[in-house]
Design an enzyme around this catalytic site. Structure first.
Site, PDB file in Angstrom:
ATOM      1  N   LYS A  86       0.817  -1.225   0.000  1.00  0.00           N
ATOM      2  CA  LYS A  86       0.000   0.000   0.000  1.00  0.00           C
ATOM      3  C   LYS A  86       0.846   1.269   0.000  1.00  0.00           C
ATOM      4  CE  LYS A  86      -4.187  -1.866   0.207  1.00  0.00           C
ATOM      5  NZ  LYS A  86      -5.101  -1.739  -0.956  1.00  0.00           N
ATOM      6  N   GLU A 108     -10.168   5.578   2.757  1.00  0.00           N
ATOM      7  CA  GLU A 108     -10.922   4.444   3.272  1.00  0.00           C
ATOM      8  C   GLU A 108      -9.916   3.365   3.638  1.00  0.00           C
ATOM      9  OE1 GLU A 108     -10.144   4.656   0.140  1.00  0.00           O
ATOM     10  OE2 GLU A 108      -9.506   2.610  -0.319  1.00  0.00           O
ATOM     11  N   SER A 375       1.933  -9.601  -0.764  1.00  0.00           N
ATOM     12  CA  SER A 375       1.586  -8.175  -0.748  1.00  0.00           C
ATOM     13  C   SER A 375       1.713  -7.539   0.629  1.00  0.00           C
ATOM     14  CB  SER A 375       0.177  -7.988  -1.294  1.00  0.00           C
ATOM     15  OG  SER A 375      -0.731  -8.790  -0.565  1.00  0.00           O
TER      16      SER A 375
END
Lengths: 395, 260
Positions: A86, A108, A375
């Site tokens: 991210k 969000e 990830s």
């Protein structure tokens, strides 16, 4: 009329008029800064010095030998600062917002990884930060809520609808319409209205750029298969992007089947959804026959979303990428397997990709190379997985 | 003259909004009849959507109540067919793009037209995406209503020049819901609309009191009130009809007393 931001029939800008000038302004700013040497120099410095890029492409020797087929590499996005991919997108967007003169960012978050990354970048770049998180997710991921507050962000639990990721996105969109001039919405995945899916894909594409270079260096050839988990799809598109033109590289996205695609407790959009228009984009969504968005479910808060990014929908349509559905149980087994086999605890999201790799690798010959995008790291999931296995532990 | 134009032909228009199926479709039908009798010039019928991103808490909750009660697009069509047997008031549907798209755009729009629906408002369909539905709206003679917002600035002329029916002027930033003060220069927005095209401009979002109604009507061709009415329905449920009728009567009187 020109249709902007389309991937085949998918994408577009289905948003209230109130936000149109904001996304137009964002597109203009991005088109300027993406070619600005100073912006790119600053972003590269942040990614390398602050986030710890490039991330490693690690040869998982024990896993390879145990499964007895393809040679398996793990792309270690879990080793990035804040523990997931991210940060790649967030550093890009927050730097862009800063250049645009914005002083406040909103976001969000589902599992909390994107919220933590946004709060981190906001702290670093002196931006006010507010994060919207489904109330259900604030309970599942209370540690991340604390981290965001520690980093100086305000966290708002969202109680509407199913109180999960889709409701957090809706609420952040509502917040953006009420305060636009000083505020940038740091969307966390390759979804929403144009230009978000393109901007976020470009910021995440660093993953496949590195995989390609690292694989060529280590093996002298490209991988046969690249695997990644898919919710909205940002880590997957990041891992796929620079291989799209390399037609011999098989691209596989792993969706969350939850308790199974034949149940109502699933979040597998490609397997169970149909074409629709929601959250600013045309794509596939889990919905009923009247277009009401389905209350989806997955053990993974980060994949618990009823839609998929428009570029994935397009890659699915043209057959360039395949999408498979992985159940909670399969993902939890893979979470445990990677932990005790390689000493790497993956995020439960990433474990969906590991699960499919475990099925696929033994059927591949030994010369073939498989890359799994890890990830994120799994620390955040340990308590929930323990509970899933019937063990009650304190976080 | 389209039915929507007629709604603006007798002075300033008062346009109430209700969510279909809240608390049930029988009450919705009674509310439509009572609001028409109380002086409403055009009625906006909300088809509930599970995730209404342009709505504040009042209409969000009404939408979820209606859906929980089992309302569907088809049941709403049936209710409109019943209402239209005895009532000639102009009606427009307000819903979200996915409700129309998933039904099949042409199927939805042709069906709505055959029931006597005059217009369609989709808050998540901006100018750039209107080709998704506009060809069907033109084919079946339903006005696809365009919205403009306080942030629209240079877009107002472009949007208004191609608008049909009336232009929905969003009074404030943010989502639907009552507001104590409206700070936007809505008069200037309305003037830009009128400069671009001879089309009625109605103001919505945030209006709840008779004083606001009178002030906003003075600056436009009509006003739209949603959350304030939906709140009354939420409070009184099946018994809301006389309360809503009374409110509509007062608001229509306030709107009628406004002068340019």
């Amino acid at each position: 009329m020109t249709k902007k931001g389309r991937f085949g029939i998918h994408g577009g800008q289905y948003i209230p008029e109130t936000l149109m000038n904001a996304v137009i302004e964002l597109e203009e700013a991005y088109n300027y800064y993406k070619n600005d040497p100073e912006f790119n120099h600053e972003l590269t410095a942040l990614l390398n010095e602050y986030a710890g890029r490039p991330s490693r492409l690690y040869y998982a020797e024990k896993m390879t030998k145990d499964l007895g087929g393809a040679k398996i590499y793990l792309k270690r996005e879990d080793l990035n600062h804040t523990g997931a991919h991210k940060i790649n997108n967030v550093l890009g967007q927050v730097l862009l917002a800063k250049k645009m003169g914005k002083t406040r960012v909103i976001a969000e978050t589902g599992a909390g990884q994107h919220g933590v990354a946004t709060a981190t970048a906001a702290a670093l770049m002196n931006m006010e930060c507010e994060v919207f998180m489904g109330e259900e997710d604030t309970k599942r991921q209370s540690l991340n809520v604390y981290k965001m507050r520690l980093l100086g962000a305000k966290v708002y639990p969202v109680t509407t609808g199913t109180a999960t990721l889709k409701d957090a996105v809706s609420e952040t969109m509502r917040e953006w319409t009420s305060r636009i001039s000083d505020t940038h919405y740091v969307l966390g995945s390759v979804m929403g209205p144009h230009p978000f899916p393109t901007i976020i894909r470009n910021f995440q594409a660093v993953i496949s750029k590195e995989i390609k270079e690292q694989c060529l260096e280590k093996e002298g050839k490209l991988p046969e298969v690249v695997l990644a988990c898919v919710g909205g799809g940002s880590n997957a598109i990041g891992a796929f992007y620079h291989f799209i033109e390399d037609k011999n590289v098989q691209l596989i996205g792993c969706e969350a089947a939850g308790r199974g695609i034949d149940t109502f407790e699933t979040a597998a959009t490609i397997a169970t959804g149909k074409l629709g228009i929601f959250h600013g984009m045309k794509s596939y969504f889990c919905q009923d026959k009247y277009g009401q968005i389905a209350p989806v479910y997955s053990i993974s808060a980060g994949l618990d979303y009823p839609g998929i990014g428009p570029e994935h929908a397009f890659l699915h349509d043209i057959g360039r990428a395949q999408y498979v559905a992985i159940t909670d149980e399969e993902a939890v087994c893979a979470f445990e397997y990677l932990s005790h086999t390689e000493g790497i605890i993956p995020a439960i999201e990433s474990a969906h990709a590991v699960a499919h790799a475990m099925e696929l690798a033994p059927a591949m010959s030994k010369g073939k190379i498989m890359v799994i995008n890890i990830s994120g790291r799994g620390d955040k999931d340990c308590a929930a997985i323990a509970r899933y296995r019937g063990e009650d532990i304190n976080e | 003259m389209s039915n929507i134009k007629k709604a603006f032909a007798n002075g300033k228009a008062f346009i109430p909004f209700i969510t279909c199926g809240d608390p049930d479709l029988e009450t919705t039908k009674e509310l439509i009849e009572a609001m028409a009798a109380a002086g409403a010039d055009l009625i906006e019928l909300g088809i509930p959507f599970s995730d209404p991103t342009a709505e504040g808490p009042v209409i969000q909750e009404a939408s979820l109540r209606a859906l929980a009660g089992g309302v569907t697009t088809d049941k709403i069509f049936d209710m409109v067919a019943e209402v239209k047997k005895t009532l000639d008031i102009p009606l427009v549907f307000m819903t979200y793009a996915n409700v129309v798209f998933s039904y099949g755009a042409e199927h939805f729009i042709s069906k709505a037209a055959s029931l006597g629906i005059d217009g369609l408002i989709l808050p998540d369909l901006p100018f750039e995406e209107k080709e998704e539905f506009l060809p069907f709206c033109r084919k079946y003679k339903i006005d696809l209503i365009s919205l403009i917002a306080p942030t629209s600035r240079d877009r107002i002329a472009m949007i208004a020049a191609q608008a049909d029916g009336f232009v929905y002027c969003v009074s404030s930033l943010g989502v639907t819901g009552t507001r104590s003060v409206i700070t936007t220069d809505v008069g200037a927005m309305v003037d830009l609309v009128h400069k671009a095209k001879d089309i009625p401009a109605a103001i919505g979002f945030g209006i709840s009191t008779t004083e606001q109604a009178k002030n906003m009507a003075a600056k436009s061709d009509g006003i739209i009130v949603g959350s304030a009415i939906v709140k009354i329905v939420g409070q009184h449920g099946k018994d809301a009809v006389p309360y809503v009728a009374d409110y509509v009567r007062k608001m229509k009187a306030a709107v009628s007393s406004a002068v340019y």
